[in-house]
Design an enzyme around this catalytic site. Structure first.
Site, PDB file in Angstrom:
ATOM      1  N   LYS A  34      45.991  37.404  56.796  1.00  0.00           N
ATOM      2  CA  LYS A  34      45.241  36.407  56.029  1.00  0.00           C
ATOM      3  C   LYS A  34      45.448  35.012  56.584  1.00  0.00           C
ATOM      4  CE  LYS A  34      42.892  38.730  53.290  1.00  0.00           C
ATOM      5  NZ  LYS A  34      42.946  39.754  54.341  1.00  0.00           N
ATOM      6  N   TRP A  76      24.425  36.712  64.552  1.00  0.00           N
ATOM      7  CA  TRP A  76      25.727  36.485  65.174  1.00  0.00           C
ATOM      8  C   TRP A  76      25.551  36.769  66.659  1.00  0.00           C
ATOM      9  CZ3 TRP A  76      30.174  34.624  63.055  1.00  0.00           C
ATOM     10  CH2 TRP A  76      31.335  34.706  63.853  1.00  0.00           C
ATOM     11  N   GLU A 112      43.577  34.630  59.854  1.00  0.00           N
ATOM     12  CA  GLU A 112      42.122  34.625  59.684  1.00  0.00           C
ATOM     13  C   GLU A 112      41.578  33.266  59.268  1.00  0.00           C
ATOM     14  OE1 GLU A 112      40.457  38.899  58.267  1.00  0.00           O
ATOM     15  OE2 GLU A 112      41.825  37.932  56.858  1.00  0.00           O
ATOM     16  N   HIS A 117      65.987  44.333  66.511  1.00  0.00           N
ATOM     17  CA  HIS A 117      65.439  45.000  67.698  1.00  0.00           C
ATOM     18  C   HIS A 117      64.485  44.092  68.479  1.00  0.00           C
ATOM     19  CE1 HIS A 117      67.206  48.790  66.350  1.00  0.00           C
ATOM     20  NE2 HIS A 117      66.808  48.450  65.136  1.00  0.00           N
ATOM     21  N   ASN A 140      19.426  43.785  63.937  1.00  0.00           N
ATOM     22  CA  ASN A 140      20.881  43.798  63.789  1.00  0.00           C
ATOM     23  C   ASN A 140      21.421  44.918  64.665  1.00  0.00           C
ATOM     24  OD1 ASN A 140      23.516  43.573  62.945  1.00  0.00           O
ATOM     25  ND2 ASN A 140      23.187  44.537  60.954  1.00  0.00           N
ATOM     26  N   GLY A 141      22.506  44.658  65.392  1.00  0.00           N
ATOM     27  CA  GLY A 141      23.087  45.693  66.238  1.00  0.00           C
ATOM     28  C   GLY A 141      22.996  45.333  67.706  1.00  0.00           C
ATOM     29  N   CYS A 187      24.687  40.833  61.249  1.00  0.00           N
ATOM     30  CA  CYS A 187      23.589  39.939  60.925  1.00  0.00           C
ATOM     31  C   CYS A 187      23.047  40.209  59.533  1.00  0.00           C
ATOM     32  CB  CYS A 187      22.468  40.102  61.945  1.00  0.00           C
ATOM     33  SG  CYS A 187      23.033  39.986  63.648  1.00  0.00           S
ATOM     34  N   ARG A 246      28.182  37.406  55.669  1.00  0.00           N
ATOM     35  CA  ARG A 246      28.291  38.383  56.746  1.00  0.00           C
ATOM     36  C   ARG A 246      28.673  37.721  58.074  1.00  0.00           C
ATOM     37  NH1 ARG A 246      25.829  43.220  55.173  1.00  0.00           N
ATOM     38  NH2 ARG A 246      25.507  43.901  57.312  1.00  0.00           N
ATOM     39  N   LYS A 294      31.952  39.243  57.920  1.00  0.00           N
ATOM     40  CA  LYS A 294      32.389  40.116  56.834  1.00  0.00           C
ATOM     41  C   LYS A 294      32.183  41.579  57.159  1.00  0.00           C
ATOM     42  CE  LYS A 294      33.911  40.741  52.631  1.00  0.00           C
ATOM     43  NZ  LYS A 294      35.312  40.443  52.334  1.00  0.00           N
ATOM     44  N   GLU A 306      49.623  42.238  55.959  1.00  0.00           N
ATOM     45  CA  GLU A 306      48.451  41.655  55.312  1.00  0.00           C
ATOM     46  C   GLU A 306      48.612  40.151  55.140  1.00  0.00           C
ATOM     47  OE1 GLU A 306      45.064  40.867  52.732  1.00  0.00           O
ATOM     48  OE2 GLU A 306      45.499  42.094  54.486  1.00  0.00           O
TER      49      GLU A 306
END
Length: 616
Positions: free
Chosen positions: A489, A76, A492, A508, A102-103, A2, A27, A611, A485
């Site tokens: 991306k 959030w 996401e 394999h 927040n949390g 948050c 965020r 984020k 990576e």
């Protein structure tokens, strides 16, 4: 995750709160709200589900009376869905007290049961309102917001940053933190609180970092910081090295587009002041030579993109230091009872410095006697303060949720660490060190070359692939984590299936996925420096091409061996084998962004993601 803003001072607080929340949108959030104590001492509240613009529109149609004390929040959803009622701030004490949080408060159910038995009522499904009602009860007993805070935080379990203000004490905002970010901004006749310096960097670059289990009270005249017992403590001052314009788009179509364009600068800024006469000298690590000389093992802990940076760094660290390196997901690390001790160096990687899984891994490592070093992009963050040593990346603020410039900066910082340790341990000769330093110094210009020569080409064919449903990525050696990576991306920000594989794994199992038309990106190593490996990757390309795959090769300029077998070739400049990842990843960042843009998606704020992940 948050965003939190608090303000006391002479300015209209609504402008500061909304501006701060706008700079914290990166965020991630699904509701927003503000509370203000106006000039008549009344507490006004407005909160709405949805994006910040929904709240702005509401305020433009139904204005709040402005004042000079206020708190703001982007939430959030965790406990309770993203609704107006569940949005923050929450009110208590007959709507005279406002709280943001927040949390996660882990014992909220027990506390709520206690308050319900005493006759208190609740208007939301959140754990935050429980803290607000509890604080309101304590305030009635003490008529002192700071004293009430001390009484409440001692009963809360979990991770939290709490901010509160009371209409009976205008000109005062009180905050507390445990395992969740909170920083102080110092102004002239005004002071700020924020979950990130972005909340107040428009007004001041002077900041204080407060520690674990501490309470801060800000007034226009000053700042007081104590521990949870009320004992005064000294907060750590620092200067924010970037200004508000760095966190703005500046004409770019998205923050992600801007940040991809800044990848050369991110590497250059991470190197600046740390290279001298062909050697790496990191001022932050001065006096730690004995530590580096005595370690027998390195463990890198990180999550997501940062973990892939760690995997790239593993190859370089082992080659340059001759110390074994393991890379572990931070959220798995402490749950398997790892064997670590004083001769183990645990290196944590986090862009925000607040990633909860990584923070808990660092704390666990310290409890077990290991030495800890943090690679971080954010000043005043918790993980660096919990670590024995810190190497900042200096990439500047990264706003887009999907990490790009922070990723290349993290790899650069790991390479600096590896070269520094290699020199200290005598594992690198001066000539080897100088050669690698020269390669590092050349990286920013080479990334700029990729952006100049290949970006429009990549954007063009990524638009042609807008209807693609699945993309695979293959790589060997340092190309393997780059494949991971690239897949991450794409997942996401485009929401399509993507997977990265070590190319040697094809036979394999994964080769069963290859069918006609399947797009496959292949990270091709240099034929000059990795001759045998290069041949094997070309063989992999032939295998998948024979089964109808559409091959997109990321290959070194001048590599003619891939031309007969690739449908598209994305060129990168010549570089040493260990330095190619810093170049090869750039086309993959551009491709993911281009495909998501072609699908009409928000590349900066992908669904379900934030984020800074500040809960486990």
């Amino acid at each position: 995750m948050c965003g939190i803003v608090g303000y006391v001072g002479p300015r209209p607080s609504q402008d500061i709160l909304l501006g701060g929340l706008a700079r914290l949108e990166y965020r991630g959030y699904d509701s927003a709200g503000i509370a203000v104590i106006d000039g008549d001492g009344e507490l006004g509240l407005r909160k709405r589900a949805g994006k910040l613009q929904v709240l702005r529109d509401d305020l433009s149609h139904h204005p709040l009376a402005d004042g000079t004390t206020g708190i703001g929040h982007t939430r959030w959803a965790t406990h309770g869905g993203p609704t107006d009622a569940n949005a923050h701030p929450h009110l208590a004490d007959d709507d005279r007290l406002a709280v943001i949080h927040n949390g996660i408060i882990e014992n909220f159910a027990d506390l709520k049961r206690e308050l319900l038995e005493e006759g208190y009522a609740f208007r939301s499904e959140t754990d935050t309102e429980v803290a607000a009602v509890l604080l309101g009860r304590e305030y009635r007993r003490s008529n002192d917001l700071v004293a009430a805070f001390r009484a409440v935080v001692s009963r809360l379990e979990g991770a939290f940053t709490l901010l509160a203000m009371h209409r009976d004490e205008p000109g005062l905002v009180v905050g507390a933190r445990r395992n969740s970010p909170l920083v102080i901004g110092l102004g002239e006749g005004e002071n700020f609180l924020g979950s990130d310096v972005a909340a107040f960097v428009e007004y001041t670059r002077n900041a204080l970092a407060i520690g674990q289990d501490e309470i801060v009270a800000i007034t226009p005249q000053g700042v007081t910081v104590t521990d949870f017992e009320g004992i005064p403590v000294a907060a750590e001052p620092f200067e924010v090295v970037w200004d508000a314009s760095a966190a703005e788009k500046g004409g770019w179509s998205s923050f992600m587009a801007k940040e991809v364009s800044e990848e050369p600068d991110a590497v250059a800024n991470t190197l600046r002041g740390r290279l001298r006469d062909g050697e790496v000298v990191i001022p932050e690590l001065e006096g730690l030579d004995e530590l580096f000389a005595g370690i027998s093992r390195v463990i890198v802990v990180a999550c997501g993109t940062a973990a892939y940076a760690g995997l790239v760094g593993k190859y370089a660290l082992e080659q340059w230091t001759r110390v074994p390196v393991d890379v572990e997901l931070a959220h798995e690390f402490r749950y398997r009872d790892p064997v670590i001790g004083p001769d183990t160096l645990v290196v944590s990687i986090s862009q925000s410095g607040e990633t909860m899984d990584t923070l808990m891994a660092v704390k666990y490592a310290r409890e077990k006697g290991a030495r800890t070093l943090s690679i971080c992009n954010t000043q005043g963050a918790t993980i660096p303060r919990e670590s024995d040593a810190i190497v900042y990346t200096h990439a500047g603020p990264e706003v887009a949720v999907a990490s790009t410039k922070a990723f290349v900066a993290q790899i650069t910082a790991l390479y600096l660490l590896g070269l520094h340790m290699g020199r200290v341990r005598g594992a690198l000769t001066p000539a080897e060190s100088a050669r690698n330093v020269a390669e590092l110094e050349a990286v920013p210009d080479k990334i700029a070359w990729v952006l100049e020569k290949e970006q429009s080409h990549i954007e063009q064919f990524s638009h042609w692939m807008a209807d693609t449903q699945s993309v695979l990525f293959l790589g060997r050696h340092v190309g393997y984590p780059i494949a991971l990576e690239g897949a991450l991306k794409l997942k996401e920000i485009s929401y399509i299936h993507a997977e990265g594989f070590a190319a040697g794994e094809l036979k394999h199992g994964p080769i069963a996925l290859i069918e006609p038309g399947q797009p496959v990106f292949v990270i091709v190593p240099s034929p000059r420096e990795s001759g045998e490996l290069h041949k094997k990757v070309v063989s992999n390309i032939q295998e998948i091409r024979a089964r109808g795959a559409r091959v997109i090769a990321v290959a070194e300029e001048g590599d003619a061996a891939v031309l007969p077998f690739a449908d598209e070739v994305l060129r990168i400049p010549l570089a040493g084998a260990l330095f190619e990842p810093l170049l090869a990843v750039v086309p993959l960042h551009i491709f993911a962004m281009g495909l998501a843009t072609a699908k009409g998606l928000d590349v900066d704020q992908p669904r379900n993601l934030a984020k800074s992940v500040t809960v486990e």
